[in-house]
Design a protein around this motif. Sequence first.
Motif, PDB file in Angstrom:
ATOM      1  N   PHE A  53      31.672 -30.445  13.738  1.00 50.85           N
ATOM      2  CA  PHE A  53      32.163 -30.057  14.811  1.00 50.85           C
ATOM      3  C   PHE A  53      31.429 -30.736  15.671  1.00 50.85           C
ATOM      4  O   PHE A  53      30.134 -30.298  16.062  1.00 50.85           O
ATOM      5  CB  PHE A  53      32.654 -28.930  14.356  1.00 50.85           C
ATOM      6  CG  PHE A  53      33.267 -28.342  13.164  1.00 50.85           C
ATOM      7  CD1 PHE A  53      34.322 -28.186  13.722  1.00 50.85           C
ATOM      8  CD2 PHE A  53      32.951 -27.876  12.315  1.00 50.85           C
ATOM      9  CE1 PHE A  53      35.844 -27.569  12.419  1.00 50.85           C
ATOM     10  CE2 PHE A  53      33.700 -27.768  10.974  1.00 50.85           C
ATOM     11  CZ  PHE A  53      35.034 -27.424  10.751  1.00 50.85           C
ATOM     12  N   MET A 111      30.494 -29.449  19.049  1.00 50.16           N
ATOM     13  CA  MET A 111      30.359 -27.870  19.736  1.00 50.16           C
ATOM     14  C   MET A 111      30.393 -27.969  21.668  1.00 50.16           C
ATOM     15  O   MET A 111      30.580 -26.673  21.930  1.00 50.16           O
ATOM     16  CB  MET A 111      29.356 -27.363  19.288  1.00 50.16           C
ATOM     17  CG  MET A 111      27.869 -28.145  19.583  1.00 50.16           C
ATOM     18  SD  MET A 111      26.530 -26.455  17.892  1.00 50.16           S
ATOM     19  CE  MET A 111      26.493 -25.004  19.424  1.00 50.16           C
ATOM     20  N   ALA A 112      29.540 -28.755  21.761  1.00 52.11           N
ATOM     21  CA  ALA A 112      30.253 -28.755  23.785  1.00 52.11           C
ATOM     22  C   ALA A 112      29.977 -29.896  23.463  1.00 52.11           C
ATOM     23  O   ALA A 112      29.440 -31.164  23.497  1.00 52.11           O
ATOM     24  CB  ALA A 112      28.354 -27.645  23.767  1.00 52.11           C
ATOM     25  N   GLN A 113      30.378 -30.036  24.940  1.00 44.92           N
ATOM     26  CA  GLN A 113      30.716 -31.825  25.834  1.00 44.92           C
ATOM     27  C   GLN A 113      28.977 -31.559  26.172  1.00 44.92           C
ATOM     28  O   GLN A 113      28.163 -30.354  27.162  1.00 44.92           O
ATOM     29  CB  GLN A 113      30.947 -31.542  26.321  1.00 44.92           C
ATOM     30  CG  GLN A 113      31.949 -32.930  26.569  1.00 44.92           C
ATOM     31  CD  GLN A 113      33.516 -33.468  26.885  1.00 44.92           C
ATOM     32  OE1 GLN A 113      34.274 -32.210  27.917  1.00 44.92           O
ATOM     33  NE2 GLN A 113      34.324 -34.435  26.746  1.00 44.92           N
ATOM     34  N   ARG A 154      37.881 -29.955  17.460  1.00 42.30           N
ATOM     35  CA  ARG A 154      38.726 -29.168  17.575  1.00 42.30           C
ATOM     36  C   ARG A 154      38.222 -28.233  18.519  1.00 42.30           C
ATOM     37  O   ARG A 154      39.104 -27.857  19.555  1.00 42.30           O
ATOM     38  CB  ARG A 154      39.874 -28.727  16.309  1.00 42.30           C
ATOM     39  CG  ARG A 154      40.297 -27.265  15.947  1.00 42.30           C
ATOM     40  CD  ARG A 154      42.052 -27.527  15.896  1.00 42.30           C
ATOM     41  NE  ARG A 154      42.231 -26.647  15.873  1.00 42.30           N
ATOM     42  CZ  ARG A 154      42.818 -25.100  16.610  1.00 42.30           C
ATOM     43  NH1 ARG A 154      42.539 -25.847  18.013  1.00 42.30           N
ATOM     44  NH2 ARG A 154      43.944 -24.375  16.394  1.00 42.30           N
ATOM     45  N   LEU A 155      37.409 -28.602  18.315  1.00 39.01           N
ATOM     46  CA  LEU A 155      36.879 -26.683  19.245  1.00 39.01           C
ATOM     47  C   LEU A 155      35.918 -27.291  21.203  1.00 39.01           C
ATOM     48  O   LEU A 155      36.513 -26.360  21.549  1.00 39.01           O
ATOM     49  CB  LEU A 155      35.132 -26.309  18.681  1.00 39.01           C
ATOM     50  CG  LEU A 155      35.322 -25.866  17.220  1.00 39.01           C
ATOM     51  CD1 LEU A 155      33.670 -25.205  16.526  1.00 39.01           C
ATOM     52  CD2 LEU A 155      36.411 -24.608  16.962  1.00 39.01           C
ATOM     53  N   LEU A 156      36.922 -28.997  20.942  1.00 42.06           N
ATOM     54  CA  LEU A 156      36.819 -29.020  22.955  1.00 42.06           C
ATOM     55  C   LEU A 156      37.570 -29.115  22.717  1.00 42.06           C
ATOM     56  O   LEU A 156      38.321 -30.105  23.669  1.00 42.06           O
ATOM     57  CB  LEU A 156      36.130 -30.038  22.690  1.00 42.06           C
ATOM     58  CG  LEU A 156      34.581 -30.045  21.955  1.00 42.06           C
ATOM     59  CD1 LEU A 156      33.462 -31.573  22.671  1.00 42.06           C
ATOM     60  CD2 LEU A 156      34.073 -29.025  22.988  1.00 42.06           C
ATOM     61  N   SER A 157      39.051 -28.691  21.896  1.00 44.26           N
ATOM     62  CA  SER A 157      40.226 -29.084  22.446  1.00 44.26           C
ATOM     63  C   SER A 157      40.714 -28.901  23.562  1.00 44.26           C
ATOM     64  O   SER A 157      41.685 -29.133  24.737  1.00 44.26           O
ATOM     65  CB  SER A 157      41.570 -28.600  21.377  1.00 44.26           C
ATOM     66  OG  SER A 157      41.251 -26.692  21.534  1.00 44.26           O
ATOM     67  N   GLU A 158      40.382 -27.949  23.958  1.00 45.46           N
ATOM     68  CA  GLU A 158      40.826 -26.769  26.260  1.00 45.46           C
ATOM     69  C   GLU A 158      40.234 -27.899  26.866  1.00 45.46           C
ATOM     70  O   GLU A 158      40.630 -28.328  27.422  1.00 45.46           O
ATOM     71  CB  GLU A 158      39.426 -25.635  26.191  1.00 45.46           C
ATOM     72  CG  GLU A 158      39.747 -24.140  25.017  1.00 45.46           C
ATOM     73  CD  GLU A 158      41.151 -23.209  25.705  1.00 45.46           C
ATOM     74  OE1 GLU A 158      41.164 -23.108  27.120  1.00 45.46           O
ATOM     75  OE2 GLU A 158      41.977 -23.314  24.969  1.00 45.46           O
ATOM     76  N   GLN A 159      39.289 -28.594  26.650  1.00 47.22           N
ATOM     77  CA  GLN A 159      39.322 -29.662  27.855  1.00 47.22           C
ATOM     78  C   GLN A 159      38.849 -31.333  27.485  1.00 47.22           C
ATOM     79  O   GLN A 159      39.348 -32.408  28.362  1.00 47.22           O
ATOM     80  CB  GLN A 159      37.286 -30.160  28.029  1.00 47.22           C
ATOM     81  CG  GLN A 159      36.463 -29.837  26.682  1.00 47.22           C
ATOM     82  CD  GLN A 159      35.665 -28.820  26.332  1.00 47.22           C
ATOM     83  OE1 GLN A 159      36.055 -27.509  25.779  1.00 47.22           O
ATOM     84  NE2 GLN A 159      34.318 -28.443  26.648  1.00 47.22           N
ATOM     85  N   ILE A 196      40.573 -35.235  14.558  1.00 51.40           N
ATOM     86  CA  ILE A 196      39.489 -36.084  13.836  1.00 51.40           C
ATOM     87  C   ILE A 196      39.166 -37.198  14.873  1.00 51.40           C
ATOM     88  O   ILE A 196      40.260 -38.148  15.530  1.00 51.40           O
ATOM     89  CB  ILE A 196      39.734 -36.508  12.813  1.00 51.40           C
ATOM     90  CG1 ILE A 196      40.081 -35.204  12.393  1.00 51.40           C
ATOM     91  CG2 ILE A 196      39.042 -37.062  12.150  1.00 51.40           C
ATOM     92  CD1 ILE A 196      39.387 -34.242  11.493  1.00 51.40           C
ATOM     93  N   LEU A 214      27.554 -32.874  21.200  1.00 49.29           N
ATOM     94  CA  LEU A 214      26.786 -31.911  20.065  1.00 49.29           C
ATOM     95  C   LEU A 214      27.472 -32.097  18.969  1.00 49.29           C
ATOM     96  O   LEU A 214      28.106 -30.682  19.065  1.00 49.29           O
ATOM     97  CB  LEU A 214      26.487 -30.741  21.191  1.00 49.29           C
ATOM     98  CG  LEU A 214      24.463 -29.694  21.293  1.00 49.29           C
ATOM     99  CD1 LEU A 214      23.507 -31.407  21.341  1.00 49.29           C
ATOM    100  CD2 LEU A 214      24.502 -29.417  21.620  1.00 49.29           C
ATOM    101  N   VAL A 215      27.010 -32.157  17.948  1.00 50.64           N
ATOM    102  CA  VAL A 215      27.377 -31.854  16.432  1.00 50.64           C
ATOM    103  C   VAL A 215      26.768 -31.190  15.839  1.00 50.64           C
ATOM    104  O   VAL A 215      25.272 -31.009  15.720  1.00 50.64           O
ATOM    105  CB  VAL A 215      27.110 -33.600  15.789  1.00 50.64           C
ATOM    106  CG1 VAL A 215      28.246 -33.580  14.868  1.00 50.64           C
ATOM    107  CG2 VAL A 215      27.775 -34.621  16.825  1.00 50.64           C
TER     108      VAL A 215
END
Lengths: 379, 90
Positions: B53, B55-57, B34-39, B19, B48-49
């Motif tokens: 969430f 969703m992209a950097q 959470r959806l950007l946890s890889e990077q 969060i 981008l919200v």
Amino acid sequence: MKFVDEFRDPAAARALVRAITDLAGDNEYKFMEVCGGHTHTIYRHGLEHILPPNIELVHGPGCPVCVIPMGRVDDAMWLAEQPDVIFTTFGDMMRVPGSRGSLLDAKARGADVRFVYSPLDALKVAVENPDKHVVFFAVGFETTAPSTAVTLVRAKALGVTNFSVFCNHVTIVPPIKAILESPDLRLSGFLGPGHVSTVVGTAPYRFVPEVYGLPIVVAGFEPLDILASVHMLLRQIRDGRAEVENQYSRVVRDEGNVAALKLLGETMELRPHFEWRGLGFISQSALKVATAFADFDAEERFSMPGIRVADPKACQCGEVLKGVLKPWECKVFGTACTPETPIGTCMVSPEGACAAYYNFGRLHRETAILVGQGQGADA
Amino acid sequence: MCLGIPGQVVEIVDAEQHIAVVDVSGVRRAISVRLLSEQGVSVGDWVLVHVGFAMAQIDASEAQMTLDQVKKMGRDYTDEMDAFRASEIA
Ligand code: SF4
């Protein structure tokens, strides 16, 4: 090129339009933009009048609110009217007409319907209301589905027992296939969706060139992005290529969002088939809550009626969603059907072709016709 | 609903639950990263919200461009901001 003056970079826009006009020559082209966000940009900036008349942009089935069939809205209303249920939904879905009115009407009749910004907000409502059951009306393509996925994982981790999802997530590839298989429309290529592709990446579109021999360019949302993408499509056609290209690489990675895809795989399963408004049943085109999360599946927890109703007769959303009709060609457009009193779904969401055209396109078209008459050229 | 609005990460509130607080046009709210946890995301990053969430950097200039673009949407933008303001995740 009057409208170009409002662009971020008018000179670049003019140069692109010139290059597009040269490349297009005298041939006719029909490009479909799949994403509702693109439709919005196109109408808002009058792009269809900036492009040469032999390039037609047709609008596809990319607005998630628009493709929900009436029966699913009726099911949602049924859920909302169950005792001790708090029904949560995105604001856009509130006004979508079912056969007994909309969720807004259900609310007026006394159902506890609340609009939320995020599925996580819906989960919070559940935590705060332990004596009620909270249902979240999940809609959206792969852009939105991962948000529901994370919420499911969170609900399970928190051990919440009074929360479920009425899952209506849809996937982007099957409707594109359905449109390519339909004889109604002969397309020259596609503008691929921007935000959906941040999740799925560019690989899922490979069938467009490989099976159907057509180019597809994943496009951004700025008017210049759309022009640049049209230009890329025309270049492919000129060179005799058909490929997946990514114009929006500043946001979309070719591999998509791996974490999001993994979460989707864990929490949701493909449905064998799903009904789309105006497009009928399309196989493997939608997601349901996975068996491992069945406790959070509203369709498992409630014996839902599974209502199926035909779209209203006057409504031609199906034709609009397939790109066969332009919004203004629908008989009730702007008269019986307006954003205030929508008959069909395409008039509800701002991404819907009818609403976008009603709000912006009309004006551009009227201006363009006037300008065209003044100059003796066709608008 | 489909809008992606740029926001800047101003605080990581709960690293375990992914969060973070983002600032979208001066409005600060908690969202899930959470959806950007890889990077991974850090304070100062632009994202981008979408429906609560990230969703992209995106980079700062893309953020500015997108913000200008969505602001031009008028009512759709203000509706989205009203919804964002009403959000109470975490
Ligand atoms: S004008 Fe209304 S009924 Fe006709 S296609 Fe558009 S949304 Fe559907």
